[in-house]
Design a protein around this motif. Structure first.
Motif, PDB file in Angstrom:
ATOM      1  N   GLN A 116     -13.526   1.768   2.315  1.00  0.00           N
ATOM      2  CA  GLN A 116     -13.302   0.332   2.326  1.00  0.00           C
ATOM      3  C   GLN A 116     -13.630  -0.217   3.716  1.00  0.00           C
ATOM      4  N   PRO A 117     -14.073  -1.472   3.802  1.00  0.00           N
ATOM      5  CA  PRO A 117     -14.231  -2.058   5.126  1.00  0.00           C
ATOM      6  C   PRO A 117     -12.861  -2.197   5.801  1.00  0.00           C
ATOM      7  N   HIS A 118     -12.801  -1.933   7.088  1.00  0.00           N
ATOM      8  CA  HIS A 118     -11.563  -2.085   7.842  1.00  0.00           C
ATOM      9  C   HIS A 118     -11.084  -3.534   7.729  1.00  0.00           C
ATOM     10  N   PRO A 119      -9.766  -3.753   7.533  1.00  0.00           N
ATOM     11  CA  PRO A 119      -9.292  -5.122   7.318  1.00  0.00           C
ATOM     12  C   PRO A 119      -9.517  -6.064   8.514  1.00  0.00           C
ATOM     13  N   ILE A 120      -9.650  -5.531   9.723  1.00  0.00           N
ATOM     14  CA  ILE A 120      -9.853  -6.377  10.907  1.00  0.00           C
ATOM     15  C   ILE A 120     -11.259  -6.204  11.483  1.00  0.00           C
ATOM     16  N   TYR A 121     -11.687  -4.952  11.627  1.00  0.00           N
ATOM     17  CA  TYR A 121     -13.006  -4.656  12.214  1.00  0.00           C
ATOM     18  C   TYR A 121     -13.984  -4.346  11.096  1.00  0.00           C
ATOM     19  N   ASN A 122     -14.709  -5.378  10.622  1.00  0.00           N
ATOM     20  CA  ASN A 122     -15.522  -5.201   9.414  1.00  0.00           C
ATOM     21  C   ASN A 122     -16.740  -4.307   9.607  1.00  0.00           C
ATOM     22  N   THR A 123     -17.027  -3.867  10.828  1.00  0.00           N
ATOM     23  CA  THR A 123     -18.117  -2.905  11.021  1.00  0.00           C
ATOM     24  C   THR A 123     -17.623  -1.471  10.836  1.00  0.00           C
ATOM     25  N   LEU A 124     -16.306  -1.283  10.768  1.00  0.00           N
ATOM     26  CA  LEU A 124     -15.729   0.042  10.559  1.00  0.00           C
ATOM     27  C   LEU A 124     -15.414   0.252   9.086  1.00  0.00           C
ATOM     28  N   VAL A 125     -15.475   1.516   8.668  1.00  0.00           N
ATOM     29  CA  VAL A 125     -15.134   1.879   7.294  1.00  0.00           C
ATOM     30  C   VAL A 125     -13.926   2.814   7.349  1.00  0.00           C
ATOM     31  N   VAL A 126     -12.941   2.551   6.517  1.00  0.00           N
ATOM     32  CA  VAL A 126     -11.786   3.435   6.422  1.00  0.00           C
ATOM     33  C   VAL A 126     -11.774   4.082   5.043  1.00  0.00           C
ATOM     34  N   HIS A 127     -11.292   5.314   4.974  1.00  0.00           N
ATOM     35  CA  HIS A 127     -11.174   5.987   3.677  1.00  0.00           C
ATOM     36  C   HIS A 127      -9.718   5.925   3.250  1.00  0.00           C
ATOM     37  N   ASN A 128      -9.483   5.418   2.067  1.00  0.00           N
ATOM     38  CA  ASN A 128      -8.142   5.319   1.509  1.00  0.00           C
ATOM     39  C   ASN A 128      -8.040   6.296   0.342  1.00  0.00           C
ATOM     40  N   SER A 129      -7.113   7.253   0.432  1.00  0.00           N
ATOM     41  CA  SER A 129      -6.980   8.256  -0.631  1.00  0.00           C
ATOM     42  C   SER A 129      -6.032   7.798  -1.731  1.00  0.00           C
ATOM     43  N   GLY A 130      -5.570   6.558  -1.651  1.00  0.00           N
ATOM     44  CA  GLY A 130      -4.742   5.968  -2.695  1.00  0.00           C
ATOM     45  C   GLY A 130      -5.071   4.497  -2.802  1.00  0.00           C
ATOM     46  N   VAL A 131      -4.103   3.696  -3.214  1.00  0.00           N
ATOM     47  CA  VAL A 131      -4.242   2.239  -3.194  1.00  0.00           C
ATOM     48  C   VAL A 131      -3.029   1.670  -2.469  1.00  0.00           C
ATOM     49  N   VAL A 132      -3.238   0.534  -1.806  1.00  0.00           N
ATOM     50  CA  VAL A 132      -2.137  -0.186  -1.179  1.00  0.00           C
ATOM     51  C   VAL A 132      -1.848  -1.399  -2.051  1.00  0.00           C
ATOM     52  N   ILE A 133      -0.584  -1.541  -2.429  1.00  0.00           N
ATOM     53  CA  ILE A 133      -0.165  -2.652  -3.275  1.00  0.00           C
ATOM     54  C   ILE A 133       0.791  -3.533  -2.474  1.00  0.00           C
ATOM     55  N   THR A 134       0.442  -4.802  -2.357  1.00  0.00           N
ATOM     56  CA  THR A 134       1.309  -5.774  -1.700  1.00  0.00           C
ATOM     57  C   THR A 134       2.253  -6.343  -2.744  1.00  0.00           C
ATOM     58  N   THR A 135       3.540  -6.406  -2.389  1.00  0.00           N
ATOM     59  CA  THR A 135       4.562  -6.856  -3.333  1.00  0.00           C
ATOM     60  C   THR A 135       5.536  -7.793  -2.628  1.00  0.00           C
ATOM     61  N   ASN A 136       6.632  -8.112  -3.285  1.00  0.00           N
ATOM     62  CA  ASN A 136       7.624  -9.046  -2.745  1.00  0.00           C
ATOM     63  C   ASN A 136       8.576  -8.342  -1.785  1.00  0.00           C
ATOM     64  N   ASP A 137       9.050  -9.081  -0.797  1.00  0.00           N
ATOM     65  CA  ASP A 137      10.060  -8.585   0.131  1.00  0.00           C
ATOM     66  C   ASP A 137      11.276  -8.118  -0.666  1.00  0.00           C
ATOM     67  N   GLY A 138      11.793  -6.945  -0.338  1.00  0.00           N
ATOM     68  CA  GLY A 138      12.963  -6.412  -1.041  1.00  0.00           C
ATOM     69  C   GLY A 138      12.647  -5.662  -2.318  1.00  0.00           C
ATOM     70  N   ALA A 139      11.347  -5.498  -2.639  1.00  0.00           N
ATOM     71  CA  ALA A 139      10.956  -4.831  -3.889  1.00  0.00           C
ATOM     72  C   ALA A 139      11.257  -3.335  -3.834  1.00  0.00           C
ATOM     73  N   ASN A 140      11.443  -2.764  -5.010  1.00  0.00           N
ATOM     74  CA  ASN A 140      11.673  -1.331  -5.153  1.00  0.00           C
ATOM     75  C   ASN A 140      10.432  -0.648  -5.700  1.00  0.00           C
ATOM     76  N   ALA A 141      10.227   0.603  -5.275  1.00  0.00           N
ATOM     77  CA  ALA A 141       9.209   1.451  -5.883  1.00  0.00           C
ATOM     78  C   ALA A 141       9.802   2.030  -7.155  1.00  0.00           C
ATOM     79  N   ARG A 142       8.947   2.237  -8.164  1.00  0.00           N
ATOM     80  CA  ARG A 142       9.447   2.812  -9.408  1.00  0.00           C
ATOM     81  C   ARG A 142       8.457   3.849  -9.929  1.00  0.00           C
TER      82      ARG A 142
END
Length: 146
Positions: free
Chosen positions: A35-61
């Motif tokens: 994936q392109p780096h979220p700040i430095y778009n010339t860099l590429v980062v490898h993500n071995s999972g997915v990042v999910i943005t959720t609500n403050d105070g949320a629980n993992a299930r």
């Protein structure tokens, strides 16, 4: 693999594309793979999972029934839970607190712990990974479209 673990793995595999999300509400903010780096778009980062943005105070299930194989402390404020489903493993990372212990049997959608909110960004994000033995899979293809 024991016959019981083979059955669990077969059931897990049969639910590909239909697993519930590891959060009640949220969206994928960083996909799997390069994936392109979220700040430095010339860099590429490898993500071995997915990042999910959720609500403050949320629980993992839990996305499927299984057994907690590990609770890891990655830093004082960042914990992770690994659940075994036969020869599949799901990992729930970036938890501020954990409500399960190693050896616990968990059921689908069971609360695993509270997702940490980053003090600098204010974002509440969980990193969700899915492996078959030691091979990373794209978790997004396993989750339901809701």
């Amino acid at each position: 693999m024991t016959p019981e673990n083979k059955l669990i793995a077969d059931n897990f595999r049969a639910n590909r594309g239909n697993l519930p999300w590891p959060v009640e509400k949220g969206f994928i903010s960083l996909g799997y793979g390069d994936q392109p780096h979220p700040i430095y778009n010339t860099l590429v980062v490898h993500n071995s999972g997915v990042v999910i943005t959720t609500n403050d105070g949320a629980n993992a299930r839990a996305v499927f029934g299984g057994e907690v194989s590990s609770v890891m402390v990655l830093s004082p404020s960042n914990k992770a839970v690994m659940i075994q489903h036969g020869d599949y493993f799901t990992i729930y990372q970036n938890l501020s607190s954990v409500s399960v212990s190693k050896g616990d049997k968990v059921s689908i959608k069971q609360n695993l712990g509270r997702i940490r909110t980053n003090g600098d960004t204010g974002k509440t994000e969980i990193k969700f990974l899915l492996l078959q033995n030691t091979t990373y899979n794209n978790p997004q293809s396993w989750l339901s479209n809701r």
